[in-house]
Design a protein around this motif. Structure first.
Motif, mmCIF file in Angstrom:
data_model
loop_
_atom_site.group_PDB
_atom_site.id
_atom_site.type_symbol
_atom_site.label_atom_id
_atom_site.label_comp_id
_atom_site.label_asym_id
_atom_site.label_seq_id
_atom_site.Cartn_x
_atom_site.Cartn_y
_atom_site.Cartn_z
ATOM 1 N N UNK A 176 19.565 -8.112 6.345
ATOM 2 C CA UNK A 176 18.599 -7.189 5.443
ATOM 3 C C UNK A 176 17.272 -7.305 6.203
ATOM 4 N N UNK A 177 16.998 -6.587 6.666
ATOM 5 C CA UNK A 177 15.257 -7.341 7.720
ATOM 6 C C UNK A 177 13.976 -6.078 6.750
ATOM 7 N N UNK A 178 13.225 -6.845 5.922
ATOM 8 C CA UNK A 178 11.545 -6.119 5.798
ATOM 9 C C UNK A 178 10.984 -5.849 6.757
ATOM 10 N N UNK A 179 10.217 -4.267 6.944
ATOM 11 C CA UNK A 179 9.265 -4.037 7.919
ATOM 12 C C UNK A 179 8.457 -3.749 7.302
ATOM 13 N N UNK A 180 6.865 -3.658 7.118
ATOM 14 C CA UNK A 180 5.982 -3.345 6.750
ATOM 15 C C UNK A 180 5.172 -1.662 8.528
ATOM 16 N N UNK A 181 4.668 -0.588 7.445
ATOM 17 C CA UNK A 181 4.901 0.416 8.277
ATOM 18 C C UNK A 181 3.507 0.255 8.564
ATOM 19 N N UNK A 182 2.582 0.842 10.099
ATOM 20 C CA UNK A 182 1.180 -0.313 10.418
ATOM 21 C C UNK A 182 0.689 1.754 10.066
ATOM 22 N N UNK A 183 -0.281 1.595 9.615
ATOM 23 C CA UNK A 183 -1.315 2.558 9.026
ATOM 24 C C UNK A 183 -1.489 3.634 9.637
ATOM 25 N N UNK A 184 -0.975 5.079 8.984
ATOM 26 C CA UNK A 184 -0.633 6.126 9.343
ATOM 27 C C UNK A 184 0.344 6.653 9.735
ATOM 28 N N UNK A 185 1.151 5.540 9.954
ATOM 29 C CA UNK A 185 2.454 5.777 10.068
ATOM 30 C C UNK A 185 3.966 6.100 8.926
ATOM 31 N N UNK A 186 4.222 7.374 9.094
ATOM 32 C CA UNK A 186 5.019 7.836 7.539
ATOM 33 C C UNK A 186 6.543 8.034 8.308
ATOM 34 N N UNK A 187 6.447 7.929 9.151
ATOM 35 C CA UNK A 187 7.945 7.526 9.850
ATOM 36 C C UNK A 187 8.399 7.213 10.576
ATOM 37 N N UNK A 188 9.536 6.446 11.307
ATOM 38 C CA UNK A 188 9.641 5.571 12.624
ATOM 39 C C UNK A 188 11.141 5.411 12.609
#
Length: 149
Positions: free
Chosen positions: A108-120
């Motif tokens: 498992x790898x946790x990620x944090x989306x940058x502001x304004x990003x809803x999908x990637x």
């Protein structure tokens, strides 16, 4: 004569293809844990008798499983890739204790989306080695991607 050479070449190629072993099958997924965070899952399912190695194998042993993620403008990694507790046993072929997984394992790898990003799309590369009680296969590199929605 040309037909005979062609037939021999085709039979040789078919025989070589039939000998390729793929005892480890990878799948990928994700779970959003909040509006700005997600966990990427990298699952290895091994055929009976085969195993893959932990990320913590010491120097001098088999190739450890490793994950690399390129830098992205859309997300950042939170910590390192985690794994469950592995099996640790002495392996004669490496003359040392090694840690590995049988049947299946989920990294498992946790990620944090940058502001304004809803999908990637999270892209990565993994390297692993698999062995059974009789032989080891050469290390393999795989590219993967997971669409976060």
């Amino acid at each position: 004569m040309k037909k005979l050479i062609l037939v021999i070449a085709v039979l040789f190629a078919a025989g070589a293809h039939a000998q390729i072993l793929t005892p480890v099958h990878w799948s990928y997924g994700f779970k959003k844990t909040s509006a700005t965070e997600a966990v990427i899952f990298m699952k290895a399912t091994m055929d009976d008798g085969w195993h893959v190695y932990s990320q913590t194998v010491k120097e001098g042993g088999p190739i450890k499983t490793s994950f690399t993620f390129p830098v992205s403008k859309q997300y950042t990694l939170i910590g390192k890739t985690i794994e469950p507790k592995p099996i640790t046993k002495f392996e004669k072929s490496f003359s040392m204790n090694v840690s590995f997984f049988e049947n299946s394992v989920i990294f498992q790898q946790k990620i944090k989306l940058k502001p304004g990003i809803a999908k990637t799309t999270v892209k990565g590369k993994l390297e692993y080695m698999t062995c059974n009680d009789q032989k080891c296969l050469p290390p393999e590199d795989l590219d993967f991607s997971v669409d976060i929605k």
